[in-house]
Design a protein around this motif. Sequence first.
Motif, PDB file in Angstrom:
ATOM      1  N   VAL A 295     -44.679  -8.949  19.104  1.00 23.33           N
ATOM      2  CA  VAL A 295     -44.969 -10.429  18.768  1.00 23.33           C
ATOM      3  C   VAL A 295     -43.988 -11.382  19.445  1.00 23.33           C
ATOM      4  CG1 VAL A 295     -45.911  -9.807  16.551  1.00 23.33           C
ATOM      5  CG2 VAL A 295     -43.622 -10.468  16.621  1.00 23.33           C
ATOM      6  N   ASP A 321     -54.262 -14.436  20.287  1.00 21.75           N
ATOM      7  CA  ASP A 321     -53.567 -14.944  19.310  1.00 21.75           C
ATOM      8  C   ASP A 321     -54.206 -14.677  18.068  1.00 21.75           C
ATOM      9  OD1 ASP A 321     -52.004 -16.221  21.133  1.00 21.75           O
ATOM     10  OD2 ASP A 321     -52.590 -18.267  20.601  1.00 21.75           O
ATOM     11  N   PHE A 322     -55.464 -14.537  18.095  1.00 17.96           N
ATOM     12  CA  PHE A 322     -56.038 -13.912  16.841  1.00 17.96           C
ATOM     13  C   PHE A 322     -55.878 -12.453  16.472  1.00 17.96           C
ATOM     14  CE2 PHE A 322     -59.837 -11.806  14.868  1.00 17.96           C
ATOM     15  CZ  PHE A 322     -59.934 -12.481  13.346  1.00 17.96           C
ATOM     16  N   ASP A 325     -52.143 -11.998  15.215  1.00 14.24           N
ATOM     17  CA  ASP A 325     -52.094 -12.823  13.962  1.00 14.24           C
ATOM     18  C   ASP A 325     -52.753 -11.658  12.856  1.00 14.24           C
ATOM     19  OD1 ASP A 325     -50.901 -15.091  14.624  1.00 14.24           O
ATOM     20  OD2 ASP A 325     -52.731 -16.241  14.533  1.00 14.24           O
ATOM     21  N   SER A 326     -53.866 -11.252  13.328  1.00 23.66           N
ATOM     22  CA  SER A 326     -54.477 -10.067  12.292  1.00 23.66           C
ATOM     23  C   SER A 326     -53.754  -8.858  12.211  1.00 23.66           C
ATOM     24  CB  SER A 326     -56.085  -9.946  13.013  1.00 23.66           C
ATOM     25  OG  SER A 326     -56.091  -9.177  14.100  1.00 23.66           O
ATOM     26  N   VAL A 328     -50.569  -8.477  12.325  1.00 25.34           N
ATOM     27  CA  VAL A 328     -49.387  -8.964  11.539  1.00 25.34           C
ATOM     28  C   VAL A 328     -49.764  -8.926  10.051  1.00 25.34           C
ATOM     29  CG1 VAL A 328     -47.609 -10.541  10.930  1.00 25.34           C
ATOM     30  CG2 VAL A 328     -48.055 -10.080  13.285  1.00 25.34           C
ATOM     31  N   ASN A 329     -50.917  -9.654   9.734  1.00 27.14           N
ATOM     32  CA  ASN A 329     -51.131  -9.805   8.355  1.00 27.14           C
ATOM     33  C   ASN A 329     -52.025  -8.434   7.925  1.00 27.14           C
ATOM     34  OD1 ASN A 329     -50.923 -12.776   7.407  1.00 27.14           O
ATOM     35  ND2 ASN A 329     -51.817 -12.954   9.531  1.00 27.14           N
ATOM     36  N   HIS A 345     -46.567 -15.626  12.375  1.00 31.22           N
ATOM     37  CA  HIS A 345     -47.753 -15.221  12.635  1.00 31.22           C
ATOM     38  C   HIS A 345     -48.404 -14.757  11.337  1.00 31.22           C
ATOM     39  CE1 HIS A 345     -48.140 -15.070  16.980  1.00 31.22           C
ATOM     40  NE2 HIS A 345     -46.794 -14.105  16.930  1.00 31.22           N
ATOM     41  N   VAL A 346     -47.700 -15.130  10.153  1.00 31.78           N
ATOM     42  CA  VAL A 346     -47.999 -14.920   8.733  1.00 31.78           C
ATOM     43  C   VAL A 346     -49.069 -15.909   8.412  1.00 31.78           C
ATOM     44  CG1 VAL A 346     -47.600 -14.544   6.197  1.00 31.78           C
ATOM     45  CG2 VAL A 346     -46.349 -13.589   8.225  1.00 31.78           C
ATOM     46  N   SER A 347     -50.322 -15.708   7.804  1.00 28.08           N
ATOM     47  CA  SER A 347     -51.009 -16.941   7.407  1.00 28.08           C
ATOM     48  C   SER A 347     -50.482 -17.918   6.515  1.00 28.08           C
ATOM     49  CB  SER A 347     -52.360 -16.080   6.296  1.00 28.08           C
ATOM     50  OG  SER A 347     -53.013 -17.130   5.893  1.00 28.08           O
ATOM     51  N   GLY A 350     -45.991 -21.290  10.070  1.00 26.39           N
ATOM     52  CA  GLY A 350     -46.252 -21.709  11.512  1.00 26.39           C
ATOM     53  C   GLY A 350     -44.764 -21.543  12.054  1.00 26.39           C
ATOM     54  N   ALA A 387     -49.892 -17.490   2.155  1.00 22.19           N
ATOM     55  CA  ALA A 387     -48.676 -16.522   2.640  1.00 22.19           C
ATOM     56  C   ALA A 387     -48.407 -15.430   1.670  1.00 22.19           C
ATOM     57  CB  ALA A 387     -47.676 -17.176   3.462  1.00 22.19           C
TER      58      ALA A 387
END
Length: 413
Positions: A295, A321-322, A325-326, A328-329, A345-347, A350, A387
């Motif tokens: 990341v 980027d999507f 993010d997906s 990581v979450n 990158h957590v929902s 930032g 988050a």
Amino acid sequence: ELRQKVRETVFGQGHLISTKAGKSKQNSKYEMYFDHAESVPSLLKPENSHRYLAIRRGWIEEELKLSLGPKPEPESKEEKVPGLPEGYELDLLRAFEKEAIVLFDSPGAQPLLKASKLAFRAHVLPSIENEVHKALKEIADQMAIQVFADNVKELMLAAPFGPKAVLGVDPGIRTGCKLAWVDDSGRYMKSGVILLQSDADKANAQAMLLAGLQEMPVRAIAVGNGTAGRETEIFIRKALKDAGLQVPVILVNESGASIYSASEAAREEFAELDITVRGAISIARRLQDPLAELVKIEPKSIGVGQYQHDVNQPALKRSLDFVVDSCVNQVGVNLNTASYHLLAHVSGIGPALAKSVVELRGEKGLFKSRQELLDVPRFSQKIFELAAGFLRIPESTQPLDNTGVHPERYGVL
């Protein structure tokens, strides 16, 4: 109606024709396209779309000439009428002429013939051909971006080796192999350089390697798969075997490690270290936790896709980027060990808020529960709702803090 007729004809019967251009090179990588013709419907199929990007790049590099037209016919002995279109172009021109002129023997027939030819050849046909190129590019971009995104996801979700001490090796021929020891938390411990050019170099390298492993034992050795990677792996395996050590040696994808080494993130983390040592640390950490390390690198720099410089750049960035993010979450993040690059990158979190979380962790110590996140400046209740379910705290007194269950659902369980 005429325009639609041209569109249907070109999209249905048109061929992309590529031929050798003046700047073509000997043993060119575009040689297979020096005399190539493929139908537009075939290139519009997703599985064939990569060929359009290859041909287009050859055209940009001026090794290929590119045109759209009817399927090329074999050379015939019949003389062709100069200036007369061939294939479907002739039929389309006749349709334009028929629409423009009612009486072919009238005094105004010739100007109208000229006008219909100009309308077809100079305006409508080039416009439709541009539409074809646009459609081919869009399909090709979508497929190339999808392949890139899938490869990045697979790399990021690779199984981690876990919190175990690792020796990272960045192979090199002229400047030698850079070694970096990291402990089970990924913290840098020490570094070194070994040369493998001559037998004397190899003997010294073996002695230095074994001495380093004796001083600081590791659970695995990660070797970058770049230039001389395989030779370095073989040397280390042999050195360990001769010494009777049972340490696994693993070849690690090092794409983007050099980009990370010179990045702002690496300078913040290892300001006092040489760039080459930073690369070796990155390789070691990639084995420990691929997601947490990757990341920190721009996804495009990982180098797991084709034609990345030819496709739509904003669309590529959005897609990658999507994916990051997906990933990581989907995996979740340990709140007490994650870097701010990972937390960003957590929902709901930032870069700025991630730095605030890390700063508070540094000041007050490890988080004991998810509720303590609300002590972070600007960490609102809404951000907490977004988050919290993706953040893990293994040391928490509340077992559910180490799961994907959101705090507002604790009462139900």
